[in-house]
Each structure stands twice: as C-alpha cells, then as structure tokens.
Design an enzyme around this catalytic site. Structure first.
Site, PDB file in Angstrom:
ATOM      1  N   GLY A 151     -78.433 138.497  33.908  1.00 35.31           N
ATOM      2  CA  GLY A 151     -78.467 137.068  34.147  1.00 35.31           C
ATOM      3  C   GLY A 151     -78.557 136.313  32.835  1.00 35.31           C
ATOM      4  O   GLY A 151     -78.837 136.889  31.782  1.00 35.31           O
TER       5      GLY A 151
ATOM      6  N   THR B 239     -52.171 131.636  18.796  1.00 38.87           N
ATOM      7  CA  THR B 239     -53.059 130.532  18.385  1.00 38.87           C
ATOM      8  C   THR B 239     -54.500 131.027  18.442  1.00 38.87           C
ATOM      9  O   THR B 239     -55.289 130.580  19.268  1.00 38.87           O
ATOM     10  CB  THR B 239     -52.874 129.299  19.288  1.00 38.87           C
ATOM     11  OG1 THR B 239     -53.125 129.677  20.663  1.00 38.87           O
ATOM     12  CG2 THR B 239     -51.462 128.746  19.179  1.00 38.87           C
TER      13      THR B 239
ATOM     14  N   SER C 132     -81.804 137.718  27.230  1.00 39.86           N
ATOM     15  CA  SER C 132     -82.358 139.059  26.999  1.00 39.86           C
ATOM     16  C   SER C 132     -81.538 139.834  25.979  1.00 39.86           C
ATOM     17  O   SER C 132     -82.033 140.778  25.355  1.00 39.86           O
ATOM     18  CB  SER C 132     -82.445 139.839  28.318  1.00 39.86           C
ATOM     19  OG  SER C 132     -81.196 139.865  28.982  1.00 39.86           O
TER      20      SER C 132
ATOM     21  N   HIS D 286     -71.900 138.590  27.659  1.00 40.02           N
ATOM     22  CA  HIS D 286     -72.688 139.822  27.695  1.00 40.02           C
ATOM     23  C   HIS D 286     -74.124 139.550  28.134  1.00 40.02           C
ATOM     24  O   HIS D 286     -74.735 140.390  28.789  1.00 40.02           O
ATOM     25  CB  HIS D 286     -72.663 140.503  26.326  1.00 40.02           C
ATOM     26  CG  HIS D 286     -71.436 141.334  26.101  1.00 40.02           C
ATOM     27  ND1 HIS D 286     -71.487 142.683  25.793  1.00 40.02           N
ATOM     28  CD2 HIS D 286     -70.120 141.022  26.158  1.00 40.02           C
ATOM     29  CE1 HIS D 286     -70.246 143.147  25.659  1.00 40.02           C
ATOM     30  NE2 HIS D 286     -69.403 142.152  25.871  1.00 40.02           N
TER      31      HIS D 286
END
Length: 326
Positions: A75, A249, A79, A69
């Site tokens: 980028g 799993t 942030s 995210h």
C-alpha cells in the site's frame, strides 16, 4: 520541458465527480488536508521536484517508479523508504530504485517548517504527481492524509511487484488484487513514456548464439529496434547500462509510449503484451491517437493508485525521518 497540460472544463467536471466517488470510501483522506496544519507542504514538494528535475531529467521517471513499487507491495505507506537488512528497500527487486534523495530533501524542508505533521507517504505520492507535471504531463489533484507504515519486509516485495516478463493475465491479476482495473493497467503502463531500464530487465527477449552474439527470440519486436537494443546491451558492462523506456521522447510525459507499441517498440515484454492482446489493443490505439484522453484517464487512474492500501489514523504514524520508523 514541454508545457504542462491543462484540463478543460468538461474534463475537470468529470474528474471532480470521479474523485468525489473515490473519497466517499476513504473519508480520512481529503484535498488540501494540510491547509491549516502545513499550508506550504505541497508547494515545498513541488518545488523540490522541479529543482531536482532541472538538474537531472531522469528524476521524474525515478519518482514514478518509486511510487509504484511502494503502493504495490504494502500500500502507499512509504514502507519502501525504510532502511534495514530485511526491508523492502533491501530486496533485489528494489535495488535499482532511485529518487530517495528527492524525498529526503522535501521531507527536511517540510520538517523545518511543520515538524511531525506531513507523512512520508504523502510526500512520495505528491512527488510522483509533481514528477509527471515536471515532465510535461497533466496537473493532477490528489487527496492527502496518508499515514506512514510502521513495518517494511523484504519478503513482501517479490510476490507483489510486476516482473517485466509477466503475461497479460498475470498483470491483470496483479492489478485486480490492488483494486485496479484492466483500463488502469493500460493507462498506468503509460508511465513508461519516461524513465529508463537496465538491460537485464528485458534481455529475456534475446539469446546468445553459438558465437556469443545476441539474437532476437521475441517476434513481437520491431527488427531495427531490436537491433538497437542488442547493440546497446551486448557489452560486458551491460548490467550497469540503461536504455530509455521511450526511444522517441524519453524525457517528456506524453502519449508517445502508445504510439511506440503500435510500431512494436515496447521495451518490455509486458509493454508488447498490451498491443498483442485483443483485450487491451483497442485501448492502446485510442490512447495513441488522443493525448487528451490519455491525460484524463491518467489523472483518474493515478488517483486510484494513490489510494491503494493507504493507512490513516492510528493505523500508521508520521515518521520524523522517512528512512526509519519512530
């Protein structure tokens, strides 16, 4: 936990050549960036992740999702960690993110020894890398030297994150906008081999009948798996319930995710889409049959993800606290 995967010599050589080609376009990032300024930085992050995972096995999945995210919105600049009424963290699309306390613990440990030296962006990337190893996945070397972003806007979240009901074309477009390929899409989707999701992230695959009971409307789901999901999420408290992304799993980073897709047990519509479409089915089948191939490709795609939109030099800062700009 399963033991960590170790890359053989030929795979290692291939990976090093791949990483060298990436670094030529990001000269300000380098391996062992903190070797002289804070040589214990990576050790402290790894130790923090391992400690947190030993007491809470859901931590690796949370750290991986936090990293995705962060990188996809603005980028890989941390942030997503900034607190405030209109920051990325405040957006409903990020409401279920976790792992923040692990990042803060690692940052505090580093600040005590190396003040104002290691970025939160690098800590998030390293923590996600180490989360995979802690869950039994491959050991991945990533370059460091990222700077922290100086702003964070909630308005940037929804246009950039991938919804669980996206079509394959929408996912391909989203990944392409970050410089990532369709192969990266299939490989990085393998992150769903660990972690969990709230019922409302996949309840669009069902609907309630006239009696208020769930019924399946997504024919791509295995019937017994669909029944399990409906039973789990049918209560009035389903909004707070979570279901493991991987029903087999759930705490181990392996290639079981792809084997689940072959048996129509992908939790999200975006998962099932990878098996339903000819453009991605062959890759799913290959990764389902060869865990070593998955781990090698994961290492490559993870490094590419970690370099999306990075800030370096004066384009960013080294935050004193990860939750606020300096």
């Amino acid at each position: 936990m399963a033991s960590s995967y170790r890359i053989n010599c030929s795979t290692l050589l291939h990976l090093l050549m791949f990483l060298s080609s990436l670094l030529t376009s990001s000269a300000n990032l380098s391996f062992n960036f903190y070797a002289s300024s804070c040589s214990v930085a990576e050790f402290l992050v790894r130790n923090t992740v391992r400690s947190a995972t030993s007491s809470d096995p859901t931590i690796p999945g949370k750290l991986l999702r936090l990293f995705f995210h962060d990188c996809f919105v603005q980028g890989c600049d941390a942030s997503v960690l900034i607190q405030g009424n209109s920051t990325e963290k405040s957006d409903p699309g990020n409401a279920s993110l976790g792992g923040f306390s692990v990042i803060d613990t690692a940052k505090n440990a580093i600040e005590n020894l190396c003040p104002a030296t290691v970025s939160c962006a690098d800590i998030v990337a390293l923590a996600a890398r180490d989360a995979v190893e802690a869950a039994g996945g491959p050991v991945v070397e990533i370059p460091t030297g990222r700077r922290d972003g100086k702003e964070s806007m909630a308005a940037n979240v929804r246009p950039n994150i991938i919804d669980t009901d996206f079509t394959l074309d929408q996912m391909i477009d989203a990944f392409s906008s970050k410089g990532l390929s369709i192969q990266d899409l299939v490989v990085l989707s393998g992150a769903h081999t660990i972690g969990a999701s709230h019922c409302n992230a996949f309840n669009g695959r069902f609907q309630r009948d006239s009696k208020g009971n769930f019924e399946v409307i997504d024919a791509s789901l295995d019937n017994s798996y669909a029944e399990t999901l409906m039973n789990k999420c049918s209560s009035s408290e389903s909004s707070s319930l979570t279901v493991s992304n991987d029903p087999e799993t759930s705490a181990v980073f392996d290639n079981q995710y792809y084997r689940n897709l072959e048996t129509h047990k992908g939790l999200f519509q975006t998962d099932s889409a990878l098996m339903e479409d000819n453009r991605t089915r062959t890759m799913v089948e290959e990764l389902a049959s060869d865990e070593e191939s998955f781990f090698q490709r994961w290492s490559e795609s993870f490094v590419k993800l970690s370099m999306v939109g990075v800030r370096v030099g004066e384009d960013g800062e080294i935050r004193r606290s990860c939750s606020s700009v300096n």
